[in-house]
Design a protein around this motif. Structure first.
Motif, PDB file in Angstrom:
ATOM      1  N   LEU A  50       0.831  -1.155  -0.115  1.00 49.69           N
ATOM      2  CA  LEU A  50      -0.084  -0.108   0.085  1.00 49.69           C
ATOM      3  C   LEU A  50       0.923   1.369  -0.011  1.00 49.69           C
ATOM      4  CD1 LEU A  50      -3.032  -1.072   2.314  1.00 49.69           C
ATOM      5  CD2 LEU A  50      -2.808  -0.868  -0.098  1.00 49.69           C
ATOM      6  N   ASP A  51       1.925   1.225   0.551  1.00 52.04           N
ATOM      7  CA  ASP A  51       2.924   2.321   0.532  1.00 52.04           C
ATOM      8  C   ASP A  51       3.359   2.669  -0.875  1.00 52.04           C
ATOM      9  OD1 ASP A  51       2.857   3.011   3.183  1.00 52.04           O
ATOM     10  OD2 ASP A  51       4.847   1.999   3.596  1.00 52.04           O
ATOM     11  N   ILE A  52       3.494   1.571  -1.812  1.00 49.93           N
ATOM     12  CA  ILE A  52       3.812   1.622  -3.094  1.00 49.93           C
ATOM     13  C   ILE A  52       2.842   2.365  -3.936  1.00 49.93           C
ATOM     14  CG2 ILE A  52       4.573   0.188  -5.048  1.00 49.93           C
ATOM     15  CD1 ILE A  52       6.092  -1.635  -3.376  1.00 49.93           C
ATOM     16  N   VAL A  53       1.489   1.636  -3.727  1.00 53.42           N
ATOM     17  CA  VAL A  53       0.324   2.053  -4.222  1.00 53.42           C
ATOM     18  C   VAL A  53       0.081   3.737  -4.034  1.00 53.42           C
ATOM     19  CG1 VAL A  53      -2.136   1.955  -4.552  1.00 53.42           C
ATOM     20  CG2 VAL A  53      -0.670  -0.112  -4.506  1.00 53.42           C
ATOM     21  N   ILE A  60      -6.149   5.568  -6.058  1.00 52.54           N
ATOM     22  CA  ILE A  60      -6.350   3.929  -5.945  1.00 52.54           C
ATOM     23  C   ILE A  60      -6.278   3.502  -4.359  1.00 52.54           C
ATOM     24  CG2 ILE A  60      -5.349   1.888  -6.662  1.00 52.54           C
ATOM     25  CD1 ILE A  60      -6.786   3.427  -8.716  1.00 52.54           C
ATOM     26  N   TYR A  61      -5.217   4.274  -3.762  1.00 49.94           N
ATOM     27  CA  TYR A  61      -4.879   3.891  -2.302  1.00 49.94           C
ATOM     28  C   TYR A  61      -6.040   4.069  -1.484  1.00 49.94           C
ATOM     29  CZ  TYR A  61      -2.987   4.591   2.399  1.00 49.94           C
ATOM     30  OH  TYR A  61      -2.503   4.782   3.883  1.00 49.94           O
ATOM     31  N   ASN A  62      -6.841   5.275  -1.926  1.00 49.86           N
ATOM     32  CA  ASN A  62      -8.047   5.622  -1.012  1.00 49.86           C
ATOM     33  C   ASN A  62      -9.182   4.754  -1.360  1.00 49.86           C
ATOM     34  OD1 ASN A  62      -6.767   7.658   0.436  1.00 49.86           O
ATOM     35  ND2 ASN A  62      -7.172   9.227  -1.128  1.00 49.86           N
ATOM     36  N   LEU A  63      -9.362   4.602  -2.546  1.00 51.17           N
ATOM     37  CA  LEU A  63     -10.270   3.597  -3.095  1.00 51.17           C
ATOM     38  C   LEU A  63     -10.036   2.152  -2.536  1.00 51.17           C
ATOM     39  CD1 LEU A  63     -10.704   4.271  -6.975  1.00 51.17           C
ATOM     40  CD2 LEU A  63     -12.305   4.634  -4.988  1.00 51.17           C
ATOM     41  N   TYR A  64      -8.717   1.873  -2.462  1.00 48.12           N
ATOM     42  CA  TYR A  64      -8.825   0.518  -1.574  1.00 48.12           C
ATOM     43  C   TYR A  64      -9.253   0.344  -0.147  1.00 48.12           C
ATOM     44  CZ  TYR A  64      -6.260  -3.334   0.737  1.00 48.12           C
ATOM     45  OH  TYR A  64      -6.063  -4.279   1.425  1.00 48.12           O
ATOM     46  N   PHE A  65      -9.028   1.437   0.685  1.00 44.19           N
ATOM     47  CA  PHE A  65      -9.574   1.444   2.040  1.00 44.19           C
ATOM     48  C   PHE A  65     -11.079   1.601   2.035  1.00 44.19           C
ATOM     49  CE2 PHE A  65      -5.160   2.428   2.749  1.00 44.19           C
ATOM     50  CZ  PHE A  65      -4.922   1.231   3.908  1.00 44.19           C
ATOM     51  N   GLU A  66     -11.587   2.472   1.209  1.00 42.37           N
ATOM     52  CA  GLU A  66     -13.043   2.523   0.837  1.00 42.37           C
ATOM     53  C   GLU A  66     -13.700   1.436   0.781  1.00 42.37           C
ATOM     54  OE1 GLU A  66     -16.365   4.658  -1.940  1.00 42.37           O
ATOM     55  OE2 GLU A  66     -14.197   5.303  -2.181  1.00 42.37           O
ATOM     56  N   PHE A  67     -13.490   0.394  -0.304  1.00 38.27           N
ATOM     57  CA  PHE A  67     -13.757  -0.814  -0.737  1.00 38.27           C
ATOM     58  C   PHE A  67     -13.665  -1.779   0.617  1.00 38.27           C
ATOM     59  CE2 PHE A  67     -14.479   1.185  -4.571  1.00 38.27           C
ATOM     60  CZ  PHE A  67     -16.055   0.561  -4.935  1.00 38.27           C
ATOM     61  N   LEU A  68     -12.633  -1.827   1.083  1.00 40.31           N
ATOM     62  CA  LEU A  68     -12.201  -2.687   2.238  1.00 40.31           C
ATOM     63  C   LEU A  68     -13.120  -2.187   3.283  1.00 40.31           C
ATOM     64  CD1 LEU A  68     -10.131  -4.566   3.277  1.00 40.31           C
ATOM     65  CD2 LEU A  68      -8.958  -2.896   4.147  1.00 40.31           C
ATOM     66  N   LYS A  69     -13.568  -0.988   3.713  1.00 44.04           N
ATOM     67  CA  LYS A  69     -14.500  -0.853   4.717  1.00 44.04           C
ATOM     68  C   LYS A  69     -15.723  -1.432   4.381  1.00 44.04           C
ATOM     69  CE  LYS A  69     -16.534   2.956   6.969  1.00 44.04           C
ATOM     70  NZ  LYS A  69     -16.888   4.303   7.393  1.00 44.04           N
ATOM     71  N   TYR A  70     -15.958  -1.264   2.974  1.00 49.72           N
ATOM     72  CA  TYR A  70     -17.528  -1.879   2.445  1.00 49.72           C
ATOM     73  C   TYR A  70     -17.467  -3.603   2.929  1.00 49.72           C
ATOM     74  CZ  TYR A  70     -18.290   2.513   0.025  1.00 49.72           C
ATOM     75  OH  TYR A  70     -18.471   3.616  -0.147  1.00 49.72           O
TER      76      TYR A  70
END
Length: 448
Positions: A50-53, A60-70
């Motif tokens: 995630l540091d690399i992303v 994309i980094y923010n979207l990852y955590f958004e969908f992870l929360k979902y």
């Protein structure tokens, strides 16, 4: 996986201080539990990813955590359809670039989870064995599970279902043939799979309690480099491989895994027989065999012709010769014994002329076998000239030439090795000579 974890100090940049990695990995896991090392490893790997992303595309980094929360909310209440609908509608709003970035991030994270789980399975197996045996080295090397060889032997002995001799005789008769086949649906590249395996190896290395701070730092940098490389790679094949490339993939499995793993398992099986049944497996007992259909399935693959099959077989013979050549080179370095030989060994060494090894007769024999394997490899290379591009032929010949001492002027006076008995017969004479002259421990080393 996901989220900032307590493992963050191990994700280091170029400017981070060396002292930051002096924290032991076990101290980074809050709470106990047998799965806590797995969660620690997952957090370490995903934090690096995630540091690399984030560095490449913070959206994309923010979207990852958004969908992870979902996903987490959906997992907490599977019957709640509103969250699933929210995810579906949210995905519809994403651009093609965002979908690709999300898919890559998720798939890479899941593959890293798999790498961590492989290490955790090994860790759990070892812990289970220590708890079962109490660190007793006489308990045998194989894992104690009900469906394993060790578990089956002990179960039959306890219930008196069979005697030790009956079990031993059946093991000697056991034959298992594993056939390698090509899978056109396998789109993962070998280089990608090797990198994930290396991640597992580095996680195991980081388990060592005796690592110095710089060693831990170097291993962590190694994980960062691997994951950064994985993120930058095209992780799937874009073109369907031909039968020759499929066969090369099968050979890669043999070379990178089976060549070392199968002999190691057979040594453990023999040691388990010694512990449980009172005797070792005979040297000529080989319960596991390997075969391959790759490049030879002419009954259903129109791309496999007689010429293709011949080319594949030649490459297999060439690879076998090189693998054996590397092993014999190591064995020659190991058997520098210059006294006490059996009569059969004396006769075998005397039959070999023109050798630099006069007193070290095991080396004299091994050196001759190496020359014969070089001749075999050269013959395969000559035959492959009809199938291989000139620049690729130069690469093939260079790989053999770099591992040999046999010049072309002596090639005609040497015979290649064409059957297994031509290789096994002298090795057996060497083994028996070592046993007869008091070098039993040496005989049970690299030679077997």
């Amino acid at each position: 996986p996901g989220g900032a974890s307590s493992a963050k100090p191990l994700v280091l940049g170029k400017d981070d201080e060396l002292e930051e990695v002096s924290i032991t990995m076990s101290s980074l896991v809050e709470g106990g539990g047998r799965d806590s090392p797995l969660f620690r490893d997952i957090n370490l790997l995903t934090d690096i990813l995630l540091d690399i992303v984030k560095h490449e595309d913070e959206n994309i980094y923010n979207l990852y955590f958004e969908f992870l929360k979902y996903g987490q909310e959906r997992a907490n209440d599977p019957d709640k359809k509103e969250m699933l609908n929210t995810m579906v509608e949210r995905v519809k709003d994403l651009s093609a670039k965002e979908c690709l970035g999300m898919a890559r991030t998720m798939s890479t994270a899941l593959a890293l989870v798999n790498a961590a789980e492989v290490q955790h399975r090994l860790r759990s197996k070892k812990r289970q064995e220590r708890e079962y045996s109490g660190n007793n080295p006489l308990d045998g090397p194989l894992y104690h599970t009900e469906d394993s060889v060790k578990g089956s032997i002990e179960a039959m002995l306890q219930t008196k279902e069979a005697t030790p001799n009956e079990i031993f005789d059946q093991l000697c008769k056991q034959k298992v043939e594993l056939v390698l086949t090509a899978h056109p649906t396998e789109v993962n590249r070998k280089s990608v799979l090797r990198k994930y395996r290396k991640c597992t190896d580095l996680l195991a290395y980081l388990e060592r309690p005796d690592l110095m701070p710089y060693e831990r730092l170097s291993a962590t940098y190694g994980l960062q480099r691997l994951i950064s490389s994985l993120w930058g790679m095209d992780e799937i094949r874009r073109n369907k491989p031909n039968p020759q490339k499929e066969a090369a993939g099968g050979l890669a499995i043999v070379e990178s895994v089976l060549w070392d793993a199968v002999p190691e398992y057979l040594r453990k099986l023999s040691a388990q027989c010694r512990v449980s049944l009172g005797k070792d497996l005979p040297l000529d007992v080989v319960p596991i065999k390997f075969a391959s259909w790759i490049g030879g399935d002419r009954d259903g693959n129109p791309n496999v012709t007689p010429a293709v099959t011949k080319e594949v077989v030649l490459h297999q013979r060439l690879r076998a010769a090189r693998l054996l050549l590397a092993d014999l080179t190591e064995l020659e370095n190991h058997l520098a014994i210059s006294s006490r030989f059996s009569p059969a060994m004396e006769a075998l060494a005397a039959s070999i002329k023109d050798s630099v090894h006069i007193r070290e007769k095991y080396r004299r024999v091994i050196s001759h076998l190496r020359k014969r394997l070089v001749k075999t490899a050269r013959e395969c290379e000559d035959s492959l000239e009809d199938y291989t591009q000139p620049d690729q032929m130069l690469f093939l010949r260079t790989k053999t030439a770099s591992s040999t001492f046999l010049d072309d002027s002596k090639m005609d006076s040497i015979d290649g090795i064409y059957t297994k008995d031509e290789l096994l017969a002298p090795l057996k004479v060497m083994y028996e000579s070592l046993c007869e002259t008091g070098f039993d421990l040496v005989a049970d080393g690299l030679l077997v």
